[in-house]
Design a protein around this motif. Structure first.
Motif, PDB file in Angstrom:
ATOM      1  N   ARG A 611      44.943 -24.586 -55.722  1.00 20.55           N
ATOM      2  CA  ARG A 611      43.952 -25.412 -55.015  1.00 20.55           C
ATOM      3  C   ARG A 611      44.637 -26.380 -54.063  1.00 20.55           C
ATOM      4  N   ASP A 612      45.658 -27.077 -54.571  1.00 20.89           N
ATOM      5  CA  ASP A 612      46.251 -28.168 -53.801  1.00 20.89           C
ATOM      6  C   ASP A 612      47.252 -27.694 -52.755  1.00 20.89           C
ATOM      7  N   ARG A 613      47.845 -26.518 -52.957  1.00 20.99           N
ATOM      8  CA  ARG A 613      48.876 -26.068 -52.019  1.00 20.99           C
ATOM      9  C   ARG A 613      48.379 -25.031 -51.013  1.00 20.99           C
ATOM     10  N   VAL A 614      47.254 -24.373 -51.329  1.00 25.30           N
ATOM     11  CA  VAL A 614      46.745 -23.351 -50.420  1.00 25.30           C
ATOM     12  C   VAL A 614      45.418 -23.771 -49.802  1.00 25.30           C
ATOM     13  N   LEU A 615      44.481 -24.255 -50.621  1.00 24.46           N
ATOM     14  CA  LEU A 615      43.142 -24.562 -50.112  1.00 24.46           C
ATOM     15  C   LEU A 615      43.057 -25.936 -49.452  1.00 24.46           C
ATOM     16  N   VAL A 616      43.517 -26.959 -50.129  1.00 23.53           N
ATOM     17  CA  VAL A 616      43.357 -28.332 -49.643  1.00 23.53           C
ATOM     18  C   VAL A 616      44.025 -28.568 -48.282  1.00 23.53           C
ATOM     19  N   PRO A 617      45.200 -28.008 -48.000  1.00 22.06           N
ATOM     20  CA  PRO A 617      45.828 -28.294 -46.702  1.00 22.06           C
ATOM     21  C   PRO A 617      45.069 -27.764 -45.496  1.00 22.06           C
ATOM     22  N   GLY A 618      44.188 -26.790 -45.671  1.00 23.25           N
ATOM     23  CA  GLY A 618      43.495 -26.223 -44.524  1.00 23.25           C
ATOM     24  C   GLY A 618      44.479 -25.631 -43.542  1.00 23.25           C
ATOM     25  N   GLY A 619      44.432 -26.093 -42.298  1.00 24.97           N
ATOM     26  CA  GLY A 619      45.343 -25.582 -41.280  1.00 24.97           C
ATOM     27  C   GLY A 619      46.529 -26.483 -41.023  1.00 24.97           C
ATOM     28  N   ALA A 620      46.858 -27.358 -41.962  1.00 23.33           N
ATOM     29  CA  ALA A 620      47.926 -28.328 -41.741  1.00 23.33           C
ATOM     30  C   ALA A 620      49.311 -27.702 -41.726  1.00 23.33           C
ATOM     31  N   ALA A 621      49.419 -26.445 -42.139  1.00 20.36           N
ATOM     32  CA  ALA A 621      50.699 -25.732 -42.101  1.00 20.36           C
ATOM     33  C   ALA A 621      50.408 -24.264 -41.849  1.00 20.36           C
ATOM     34  N   ASP A 622      51.434 -23.521 -41.445  1.00 20.53           N
ATOM     35  CA  ASP A 622      51.263 -22.085 -41.253  1.00 20.53           C
ATOM     36  C   ASP A 622      50.915 -21.436 -42.583  1.00 20.53           C
ATOM     37  N   ALA A 623      50.053 -20.434 -42.525  1.00 23.00           N
ATOM     38  CA  ALA A 623      49.590 -19.782 -43.747  1.00 23.00           C
ATOM     39  C   ALA A 623      50.745 -19.210 -44.563  1.00 23.00           C
ATOM     40  N   ALA A 624      51.716 -18.610 -43.890  1.00 25.40           N
ATOM     41  CA  ALA A 624      52.858 -18.037 -44.614  1.00 25.40           C
ATOM     42  C   ALA A 624      53.588 -19.116 -45.403  1.00 25.40           C
ATOM     43  N   ASP A 625      53.678 -20.330 -44.843  1.00 24.84           N
ATOM     44  CA  ASP A 625      54.351 -21.423 -45.546  1.00 24.84           C
ATOM     45  C   ASP A 625      53.522 -21.908 -46.731  1.00 24.84           C
ATOM     46  N   LEU A 626      52.197 -21.945 -46.582  1.00 26.18           N
ATOM     47  CA  LEU A 626      51.347 -22.336 -47.701  1.00 26.18           C
ATOM     48  C   LEU A 626      51.497 -21.368 -48.866  1.00 26.18           C
ATOM     49  N   VAL A 627      51.503 -20.075 -48.561  1.00 28.88           N
ATOM     50  CA  VAL A 627      51.632 -19.063 -49.609  1.00 28.88           C
ATOM     51  C   VAL A 627      53.002 -19.150 -50.266  1.00 28.88           C
ATOM     52  N   THR A 628      54.034 -19.340 -49.457  1.00 23.36           N
ATOM     53  CA  THR A 628      55.386 -19.467 -50.012  1.00 23.36           C
ATOM     54  C   THR A 628      55.480 -20.685 -50.921  1.00 23.36           C
ATOM     55  N   ASP A 629      54.833 -21.766 -50.528  1.00 21.73           N
ATOM     56  CA  ASP A 629      54.843 -22.978 -51.351  1.00 21.73           C
ATOM     57  C   ASP A 629      54.165 -22.725 -52.688  1.00 21.73           C
ATOM     58  N   PHE A 630      53.096 -21.927 -52.684  1.00 23.25           N
ATOM     59  CA  PHE A 630      52.385 -21.627 -53.922  1.00 23.25           C
ATOM     60  C   PHE A 630      53.152 -20.639 -54.794  1.00 23.25           C
ATOM     61  N   LEU A 631      53.623 -19.555 -54.195  1.00 23.86           N
ATOM     62  CA  LEU A 631      54.280 -18.497 -54.969  1.00 23.86           C
ATOM     63  C   LEU A 631      55.746 -18.799 -55.275  1.00 23.86           C
ATOM     64  N   GLY A 632      56.348 -19.673 -54.478  1.00 21.16           N
ATOM     65  CA  GLY A 632      57.780 -19.910 -54.629  1.00 21.16           C
ATOM     66  C   GLY A 632      58.620 -18.867 -53.928  1.00 21.16           C
ATOM     67  N   ARG A 633      57.983 -18.045 -53.110  1.00 22.26           N
ATOM     68  CA  ARG A 633      58.660 -16.976 -52.362  1.00 22.26           C
ATOM     69  C   ARG A 633      57.709 -16.497 -51.272  1.00 22.26           C
ATOM     70  N   PRO A 634      58.209 -15.798 -50.252  1.00 18.56           N
ATOM     71  CA  PRO A 634      57.309 -15.215 -49.252  1.00 18.56           C
ATOM     72  C   PRO A 634      56.432 -14.130 -49.878  1.00 18.56           C
ATOM     73  N   PHE A 635      55.249 -13.913 -49.315  1.00 15.51           N
ATOM     74  CA  PHE A 635      54.363 -12.871 -49.849  1.00 15.51           C
ATOM     75  C   PHE A 635      54.948 -11.494 -49.554  1.00 15.51           C
ATOM     76  N   SER A 636      54.578 -10.529 -50.389  1.00 16.76           N
ATOM     77  CA  SER A 636      55.094  -9.170 -50.241  1.00 16.76           C
ATOM     78  C   SER A 636      53.957  -8.158 -50.352  1.00 16.76           C
ATOM     79  N   PHE A 637      54.266  -6.909 -50.037  1.00 19.14           N
ATOM     80  CA  PHE A 637      53.329  -5.795 -50.064  1.00 19.14           C
ATOM     81  C   PHE A 637      53.207  -5.186 -51.463  1.00 19.14           C
ATOM     82  N   ASP A 638      54.083  -5.573 -52.383  1.00 21.23           N
ATOM     83  CA  ASP A 638      54.248  -4.851 -53.650  1.00 21.23           C
ATOM     84  C   ASP A 638      52.998  -4.870 -54.518  1.00 21.23           C
ATOM     85  N   SER A 639      52.371  -6.031 -54.670  1.00 20.23           N
ATOM     86  CA  SER A 639      51.204  -6.113 -55.556  1.00 20.23           C
ATOM     87  C   SER A 639      50.061  -5.265 -55.024  1.00 20.23           C
ATOM     88  N   TYR A 640      49.866  -5.280 -53.706  1.00 15.16           N
ATOM     89  CA  TYR A 640      48.812  -4.464 -53.114  1.00 15.16           C
ATOM     90  C   TYR A 640      49.106  -2.982 -53.313  1.00 15.16           C
TER      91      TYR A 640
END
Length: 646
Positions: A611-640
């Motif tokens: 909630r606080d690292r992905v949703l609350v910031p809105g557009g205050a940072a690049d989406a890739a950075d928000l996801v990395t902040d939440f996951l602790g790593r860049p997003f990947s294709f593996d789970s999909y």
């Protein structure tokens, strides 16, 4: 400064005057602030940025009001006024974007003067990029042409949406030909004086009829009617719209519209779009063939000589596969999904997950079926988050799909975030797919209000890159599939909760068809991309011919001769060349969901972090950075990829 939600008109007669007054007042405020910048910008760069951001916020209020009411208000007069207000806001925004005097104000700001404030520095970079993309550096004649193009694009987009919204087609059917339809659906569709039943192309009619009606001719007729919405009226609109977008993009220095549009998205470059489409199509090839094999085997039980399953029979026979091979009867499932219970369940689930509390409020709305809620943080002394409106049932003149609309963007101390969920669900029992859709769209609504408490309008609400905005909503769908979650609100008339083994069977059955789904989505994405990219070719293909070719290349199901599905494909308006974003976002959604524990989907640590690292910031940072902040790593294709292959 304490902001309060809008007070909407309390009588139908007051709406036209209110729309005029609010749109005029907001435009006047916007122009006054920009006038200050033109007259002599403040020496303080932060004051300059604040003036521009607040002016943009007032302009956004008019655009949001126009878009919402133009799609939902029962009065045609109000819808027309709203459309006009939106056009006015777009026109003024275009004028600003082409004003070299305004651009010079921001070009003159020393980057070092805002370097200590990352948000302000980010805002300055965004503003400068907006001006450059607008064509502000062109000569006056070119800027005049750009302005005319943008105005016409707005008109065409609205006209396209209006035609689709109003083009509700019907078929008339003898009641005995509706065998297989649920009892509650039949009760809501009485036999008329001439002995026939009217079936419309609105979703609460078209979806269950295509799924449950045993009469193949009925399924065919409603499918054809659905695919023909907008035809032939919108073809000329779309051709003009695509041509104008191409002209705009090339005028400001891009190869084509997809390149222009992708430049501000996660994907970055237009040619990366077909590469992504082909990657997903290749990954879905084997699952699609597996799905089609099961489907055709079942179809041949009724049509032994068939070599393929026509599109008008897909929903019906996919339902039979799920019922017979996975022991999931959608009508049995529907018995547990009463709309009122589902709506309350949605609020309970999301409140628990994100630490929120909803209080229904008795305020003026545009239709008596609309419900309004104030949203608060659930913790002790939790503050206000915003206001939401749920407009969830079909009616004449209303938007025909499902979407979240903005009423107001939120900025701390300035304006309360208010969002509207617009859907077209049954008032009685729901298909589970519609429950999933409700969760999905509510994800947008939460994103909007949670991200409405920063310092800048530019970054408020769902203001991330457009190919990320679907990811939080797609992830929230997972809660609509979990047995323990569903059992909290999915109960039948006797009060019995949906059995866990039925939900597990539903999940297994849902895995059936995802290969077909992925390839269908890639057909839509390819159509969205190539309809625009083709404008760079010497000879632009006919839209119908191009659609047929792309359906043959990407889709799992065959083209139905004589139909023109693209004519009613509303995403060609708002999403333009970027329909790929749904699948791009799903890749990210599957990866983000991997951070949650399936045995405890409400675990507070991960839910709060998300909630606080992905949703609350809105557009205050690049989406890739928000996801990395939440996951602790860049997003990947593996789970999909793992989800698609299982």
């Amino acid at each position: 400064m304490t902001a309060a939600p809008l007070e909407l008109p309390s009588s139908s007669d007051a709406w036209p005057g209110w729309v005029r007054a609010r749109s005029t007042a907001e435009l006047d405020r916007a122009q006054a602030l920009v006038g200050e910048l033109r007259a002599g910008p403040p020496a303080d760069p932060f004051a300059v940025l604040r003036l521009w951001d607040r002016a943009s916020g007032h302009l956004g209020n008019v655009a949001a009001l126009g878009s919402l009411l133009g799609n939902v208000h029962p009065s045609e007069e109000v819808r027309d006024l709203a459309d006009h207000a939106e056009q006015g806001a777009q026109r003024l925004g275009t004028q600003w974007s082409l004003d070299r005097q305004l651009y010079d104000v921001f070009a003159a700001i020393d980057d070092d003067a805002v370097s200590d404030d990352p948000s302000a520095a980010r805002l300055l970079n965004k503003i400068r990029a907006d001006f450059r993309r607008s064509g502000v550096d062109k000569d006056q004649a070119t800027r005049d042409r750009i302005s005319a193009i943008r105005d016409r694009i707005t008109e065409l987009d609205q006209e396209f949406s209006r035609v689709i919204r109003d083009d509700v087609r019907t078929i008339r059917v003898a009641p005995e030909r509706l065998a297989g339809m649920p009892d509650d659906w039949l009760a809501a569709h009485p036999v008329e004086d001439d002995g026939l039943v009217t079936v419309t192309t609105d979703y609460p009619d078209a979806v269950p009829v295509r799924m449950f009606a045993r009469d193949q001719d009925v399924r065919r007729d409603i499918t054809v009617a659905f695919l023909e919405r907008g035809w032939p009226t919108t073809e000329s609109m779309l051709n003009e719209l695509f041509a104008l977008r191409h002209e705009l993009a090339t005028t400001v220095g891009y190869a084509d519209w997809p390149s222009y549009d992708a430049d501000v998205k996660m994907i970055g470059k237009g040619p990366a779009i077909p590469e992504f489409i082909d990657r997903i199509a290749a990954a879905a090839e084997e699952p699609m063939r597996r799905d089609l094999g099961q489907l055709l085997d079942r179809y041949r039980e009724d049509f032994p000589d068939a070599h393929e399953v026509p599109g008008y029979d897909y929903f019906h026979y996919a339902e039979l596969v799920r019922s017979e091979q996975y022991q999931v009867d959608s009508q049995e499932v529907r018995a547990y999904l009463d709309f009122a219970k589902v709506r309350q369940g949605l609020l309970d689930v999301t409140g628990r997950l994100f630490g929120l509390r909803y209080e229904q409020v008795d305020v003026s709305v545009w239709h008596d079926e609309v419900t309004a809620y104030d949203v608060y943080r659930a913790e002790p002394a939790g503050g206000s988050v915003g206001r939401i409106y749920l407009d969830l049932h079909p009616r004449d003149g209303k938007y025909k799909h499902a979407a979240q609309f903005t009423l107001t963007d939120g900025v701390a101390g300035e304006q309360v975030p208010e969002g509207v969920l617009v859907c077209n669900f049954s008032r009685g029992l729901m298909e589970h797919d519609h429950v999933v859709t409700l969760f999905h769209e509510f994800g947008h609504l939460l994103h909007h209000v949670l991200a409405g408490h920063g310092d800048w309008f530019r970054f408020a609400g769902v203001a991330t890159e457009w190919d990320f905005v679907e990811a939080p909503s797609q992830m929230l769908e997972e809660w609509a599939w979990h047995p323990e979650v569903l059992r909290t609100f999915a109960t039948n008339a006797a009060g019995e909760s949906i059995p866990a083994d039925l939900v597990e069977a539903m999940r297994r059955a849902d895995d059936y068809g995802k290969g077909i789904y992925a390839r269908t989505q890639m057909f839509y994405a390819a159509m969205s991309y190539w309809f625009h990219a083709d404008r760079a070719a010497p000879d632009t293909p006919d839209l119908t011919a191009r659609m047929i070719e792309l359906q043959g290349r990407y889709a799992a199901l065959p083209y139905h001769p004589g139909t023109h599905m693209f004519a009613g494909f509303g995403h060609l308006g708002g999403y333009s060349s970027a329909y790929y974003t749904y699948m791009w976002s799903l890749v990210i959604a599957k990866d983000m969901f991997s951070a949650f524990d399936d045995s405890d989907l409400f675990a507070p640590e991960v839910a709060t972090r998300y909630r606080d690292r992905v949703l609350v910031p809105g557009g205050a940072a690049d989406a890739a950075d928000l996801v990395t902040d939440f996951l602790g790593r860049p997003f990947s294709f593996d789970s999909y990829a793992a989800w698609l292959a299982r």
